[in-house]
Write an enzyme that holds these catalytic residues in place. Structure first.
Site, short mmCIF file in Angstrom:
data_model
loop_
_atom_site.label_atom_id
_atom_site.label_comp_id
_atom_site.label_asym_id
_atom_site.label_seq_id
_atom_site.Cartn_x
_atom_site.Cartn_y
_atom_site.Cartn_z
N ARG A 329 17.90 30.26 43.86
CA ARG A 329 18.34 28.94 44.02
C ARG A 329 19.90 28.84 44.41
O ARG A 329 20.14 27.70 44.77
CB ARG A 329 18.20 28.40 42.41
CG ARG A 329 16.66 27.99 42.01
CD ARG A 329 16.03 27.02 42.96
NE ARG A 329 14.63 26.99 43.16
CZ ARG A 329 13.70 26.42 43.89
NH1 ARG A 329 14.38 25.70 44.80
NH2 ARG A 329 12.67 26.23 43.70
N GLU A 330 20.72 29.58 43.97
CA GLU A 330 22.13 29.45 44.33
C GLU A 330 22.29 29.55 45.71
O GLU A 330 23.03 28.89 46.66
CB GLU A 330 22.97 30.34 43.63
CG GLU A 330 23.17 29.99 42.14
CD GLU A 330 24.11 28.84 41.85
OE1 GLU A 330 24.74 28.45 43.01
OE2 GLU A 330 23.89 28.14 40.91
N SER A 331 21.61 30.81 46.59
CA SER A 331 22.14 31.23 47.67
C SER A 331 21.05 31.72 48.61
O SER A 331 21.14 32.13 49.83
CB SER A 331 23.03 32.44 47.69
OG SER A 331 22.19 33.39 47.13
#
Length: 477
Positions: A329-331
């Site tokens: 979800r971050e990257s």
């Protein structure tokens, strides 16, 4: 005397009117109560759609960290149209599936269910989503590439009569078993049917391809997809006429069934449905994805960084799948990802966070993950006194990771002020974080960190946990 008779008749007529009027009102009240307590109302009020699917290369899988699948995407569209959160469970055991449906563990069975008269006695089928037929899955002979078509054909079963005394493995409690029982009667010879309670249809197909078993039975559309993975398979011998494939609900779910049928009829007419079907059943690229290392069925890896993630998670006593969900979800597992605010790498680390833990070269994947894990543990330690429940605390930690601990503490103070539970996330603290952009809340005297666009961390928590749930459904710990 005559007047008395007329008077009695009038009274009787009025009594009858009152009786039927009361009865009608009672019926309307009962009907209204039934509608209020209907399955559809229950699902809508719950805020989530609980569906069970089978895990395979067409319905539900993970590819490069992203949950995918034909049934998965159909269900996403259904849940979105209903305004509900989708909660998917996986079960390759049909008895467990139907038991779970009847016990209200699931609202919907979204599998490739063959519509049969016998099943209609215990469940209700939706409108058919597609039609298919059952085919025999068998293996071509060794060195088939060097043989003529005639030689290959002579080695394969084309006549159902030739199934006599053959051993065929099928998934337990499926329509395949019933069809083989009937076929055995039709040909007047015994077919040895082995019901398998461990493996799903696609696993049995793979076992045929590898030579572990000789025969299985599958729906033709699923067999076609799997033949692209295993070119040594033959799937040309039908053992049934065309059959309807549908989803299922409980017998007492009439209004829910009516809603589903309308949705299915309408959605099948859309361009979106046509694109989805082409994506999973016609597109060559989609069919060959299963051979990728990063397909949950083919290689079983989520990302190129699984080993680093597992090692870091193990040291921190975290479920590596949760850490992987955060990184996704971050990257999206891009080690060079950079945000407008200066966050960098797999876990979108800010320079200040790296400085806090005195870790240099945080741009490197291993160091980036190390900073992220330390930050998660630091947040967990700070939140533990106020949020003792570990399940609830995960949500607080995720929100803090996204937007900062100060805003979460503000939301807790607001929850306490407005008589909500500051140690519970859902429908308590999350409400105040979500609404912290309203002046009523961010200007409140108990708030120390001011304005916050709370929609982003609110959605972040839900998305990470949804991805984590998908990983838990599919990827082994």
């Amino acid at each position: 005397m005559r007047n008395k008779k007329i008077y009695i008749q009038i009274l009787s007529f009025i009594a009858i009117l009152i009786f039927f009027s009361c009865g009608s009102g009672s019926g309307k009240k009962k009907e209204k109560a039934n509608r209020k307590n209907s399955e559809l109302s229950r699902i809508m009020n719950s805020g989530r759609l609980k569906a069970v699917v089978d895990y395979n290369s067409t319905n539900y899988f993970v590819y490069r960290g992203k949950p995918m699948g034909f049934k998965y995407e159909l269900l996403q569209h259904l849940a979105d149209d209903m305004g509900l959160e989708l909660e998917i469970s996986v079960s390759n055991n049909l008895k467990e599936t139907f038991d779970g449906l009847n016990k209200k563990k699931y609202d919907l069975v979204a599998k490739n269910l063959t519509v049969t008269k016998r099943r209609n006695e215990t469940i209700q089928f939706t409108e058919p989503l597609e039609q298919t037929r059952q085919v025999l899955v068998q293996r071509k002979p060794e060195n088939w590439q060097r043989m003529t078509r005639e030689v290959i054909e002579d080695s394969l079963i084309r006549n159902q009569l030739d199934l006599a005394k053959k051993e065929i493995h099928v998934q337990k409690n499926t329509a395949y078993y019933r069809r083989l029982v009937n076929l055995s009667d039709e040909i007047g010879e015994e077919i040895t049917i082995v019901e398998d309670s461990i493996y799903g249809v696609e696993q049995l197909i793979a076992m045929v391809a590898k030579g572990d078993i000789d025969f299985t039975v599958s729906d033709e559309n699923v067999a076609k997809v799997n033949q692209t993975y295993y070119p040594n398979l033959d799937i040309k011998t039908p053992i049934s006429f065309p059959q309807n494939i549908a989803w299922a609900v409980r017998n007492d779910a009439g209004e829910w069934l009516k809603y589903l049928n309308t949705w299915i009829r309408n959605f099948k007419e859309t361009v979106t449905y046509a694109i989805l079907y082409d994506k999973y059943f016609e597109n060559i690229r989609s069919r060959t994805m299963v051979n990728s290392t990063y397909h949950s069925i083919g290689g079983g890896q989520i990302s190129p960084f699984d080993d680093l993630i597992k090692e870091a998670a193990d040291k921190a006593n975290l479920d590596w799948r949760l850490l992987a969900a955060i990184i996704y979800r971050e990257s999206r597992f891009d080690p060079y990802a950079e945000s407008w605010a200066g966050a960098y790498g797999l876990m979108q680390i800010m320079p200040e966070s790296a400085d806090l833990f005195r870790i240099n070269e945080y741009e490197e994947p291993i160091q980036n993950i190390k900073v992220g894990v330390r930050l998660l543990k630091w947040l967990d330690k700070n939140l533990k006194p106020d949020v003792p429940d570990s399940v609830q605390r995960v949500k607080f930690v995720l929100a803090s990771y996204n937007v900062g601990l100060g805003h979460i503490k503000d939301a807790q103070r607001l929850a306490e002020k407005y008589d909500k539970n500051p140690a519970i996330w859902d429908d308590n603290v999350d409400f105040f974080l979500l609404n912290k952009s309203a002046s009523k809340y961010y200007k409140d005297p108990v708030v120390r960190w001011g304005y916050c666009r709370g929609e982003e961390p609110y959605n972040y928590v839900n998305r990470v946990l949804t991805t984590y749930r998908d990983y838990k459904n599919i990827i082994e710990k």
